[in-house]
Design a protein around this motif. Structure first.
Motif, PDB file in Angstrom:
ATOM      1  N   PHE A  89       0.831  -1.205   0.000  1.00 27.18           N
ATOM      2  CA  PHE A  89       0.000   0.000   0.000  1.00 27.18           C
ATOM      3  C   PHE A  89       0.867   1.257   0.000  1.00 27.18           C
ATOM      4  N   LEU A  90       1.934   1.277   0.802  1.00 27.85           N
ATOM      5  CA  LEU A  90       2.812   2.452   0.866  1.00 27.85           C
ATOM      6  C   LEU A  90       3.496   2.698  -0.479  1.00 27.85           C
ATOM      7  N   TYR A  91       3.964   1.639  -1.110  1.00 26.92           N
ATOM      8  CA  TYR A  91       4.599   1.793  -2.419  1.00 26.92           C
ATOM      9  C   TYR A  91       3.609   2.351  -3.442  1.00 26.92           C
ATOM     10  N   LEU A  92       2.418   1.780  -3.505  1.00 21.18           N
ATOM     11  CA  LEU A  92       1.434   2.205  -4.498  1.00 21.18           C
ATOM     12  C   LEU A  92       1.003   3.656  -4.276  1.00 21.18           C
ATOM     13  N   VAL A  93       0.780   4.036  -3.017  1.00 12.62           N
ATOM     14  CA  VAL A  93       0.336   5.401  -2.720  1.00 12.62           C
ATOM     15  C   VAL A  93       1.409   6.414  -3.111  1.00 12.62           C
ATOM     16  N   HIS A  94       2.664   6.151  -2.773  1.00 22.37           N
ATOM     17  CA  HIS A  94       3.720   7.121  -3.054  1.00 22.37           C
ATOM     18  C   HIS A  94       4.062   7.201  -4.540  1.00 22.37           C
ATOM     19  N   ILE A  95       4.119   6.044  -5.206  1.00 23.84           N
ATOM     20  CA  ILE A  95       4.443   6.064  -6.643  1.00 23.84           C
ATOM     21  C   ILE A  95       3.304   6.682  -7.438  1.00 23.84           C
ATOM     22  N   ALA A  96       2.065   6.252  -7.161  1.00 20.94           N
ATOM     23  CA  ALA A  96       0.915   6.812  -7.869  1.00 20.94           C
ATOM     24  C   ALA A  96       0.741   8.295  -7.544  1.00 20.94           C
TER      25      ALA A  96
END
Length: 369
Positions: free
Chosen positions: A200-207
């Motif tokens: 979730f952290l990866y997806l939120v920051h990259i997106a």
């Protein structure tokens, strides 16, 4: 990541076990549908847009008219492209697992815990190495490292070179693929919450960086973070091969703290100072401009909270390691005196018999008999 047991029995078609065993082949068939669309004139243009993001070609920004480099912007059609590369990531995951990691596991005979961690580190090491190398090449070609002002200068960065756009597409596709992999790899229930948190952290920051047109800053922070994570997972792979080799964890610990400090510094410099003093402040959805106080505070708060969460996990991890090391040293110290004492007792017993000779209790017993 759980251990997949191969059985000689063929499971029923479309059962859970059938899908898990053959998920790579099923996904390959779905990906072929995208590729087959390139063969027909009616669908070829749409499928080219899905596969190569060709629908979002933009004009060259000011000062780049003489270059032959095409630039792209983000759009709703990126969702189809991300979905396709999510399928590619699932296929690549299965190839690495079957032809590399499973073969090593069979040779090393790891325990269940080590087996799971080895698979996780093996997959992530391959991804981090590829992403770090690719991201570094983009940073060098775009001169982001030699000219840090480009992190905020010219915002919003709505137009991107193809390599940068494709990099973000692949990143989102990879981290989305980890969600179905929780099912395909039979991840233990107790490990799922931890995995979901960092996915979730990866997806939120990259997106977030991609949608808010902070792609320059996002790329720099991703490359920095991936390098630190690459060192950790390689160190863990080395540790599994030889538990005495723990130097890599020390190097990672130093890089981890430096990485968090550098991440916070670049974020505050870019968002707190660079964008805050920019002339084009305001909210314009059509132009992709999100340079307003609320967005800046939200982005900075998200970055700071994430770094604080990572430092908290890091400190707990180090404290646990030191505690385990201290317990191991205490046990060793306790075992050494007991062993030496038992040896002394044996020697004293033998000497007692030899010194007393016939007067020893054993000798007296033999005489009386």
């Amino acid at each position: 990541m759980g251990i997949r047991k191969k059985t000689t029995k063929n499971p029923p078609v479309l059962s859970h076990e059938f899908v898990i065993q053959n998920h790579a082949d099923i996904v390959s068939c779905v990906a072929m549908v995208f590729l087959l669309g390139l063969m027909f004139e009616v669908s070829s243009r749409t499928h080219v847009e899905w596969l190569f993001s060709a629908a979002h070609v933009g004009g060259c920004p000011a000062g780049l008219e003489e270059t032959a480099v095409s630039h792209f912007h983000n759009g709703i059609k990126d969702l189809a492209t991300i979905f396709f590369y999510m399928l590619v990531a699932i296929i690549m995951h299965a190839i690495i697992q079957e032809y590399v990691l499973d073969k090593i596991n069979r040779k090393k005979h790891f325990s269940k815990t080590k087996h799971s961690k080895f698979n996780e580190s093996g997959q992530l090491s391959a991804f981090y190495l590829f992403s770090f190398g690719w991201g570094t090449s983009i940073l060098l070609s775009e001169n982001f490292l030699s000219n840090p002002v480009t992190l905020w200068e010219g915002y919003p960065h709505t137009l991107m070179p193809f390599q940068m756009k494709f990099y973000y597409i692949c990143q989102l596709g990879y981290w989305l693929h980890t969600l179905p992999e929780l099912y395909f790899q039979k991840t233990k229930k107790e490990d799922i919450p931890r995995q979901l948190v960092y996915i979730f952290l990866y997806l939120v920051h990259i997106a977030g960086a991609y949608i808010l047109n902070l792609n320059h800053l996002g790329l720099v922070l991703l490359v920095l973070h991936y390098f630190v994570e690459l060192v950790f997972h390689i160190s863990r792979l080395v540790y599994f091969s030889n538990e005495n080799r723990q130097l890599g964890f020390t190097i990672w610990a130093i890089l981890f703290v430096l990485g968090r400090l550098l991440t916070l510094s670049l974020s505050v410099l870019t968002i707190g100072f660079g964008l805050a003093t920019a002339e084009n402040q305001g909210f314009d959805l059509a132009a992709g401009n999100f340079n307003i106080l609320f967005v800046r505070i939200t982005v900075l708060a998200a970055i700071c909270l994430t770094q604080a969460f990572m430092m908290w996990k890091f400190i707990n991890f180090q404290l646990r390691r030191w505690r385990e090391h201290a317990q191991a040293q205490t046990l060793k110290k306790k075992q050494v005196p007991s062993k030496s004492k038992s040896k002394k007792d044996k020697v004293n017993g033998v000497n007692g018999v030899n010194s007393h000779g016939a007067d020893s209790p054993r000798a007296r017993k033999e005489k009386s008999s």
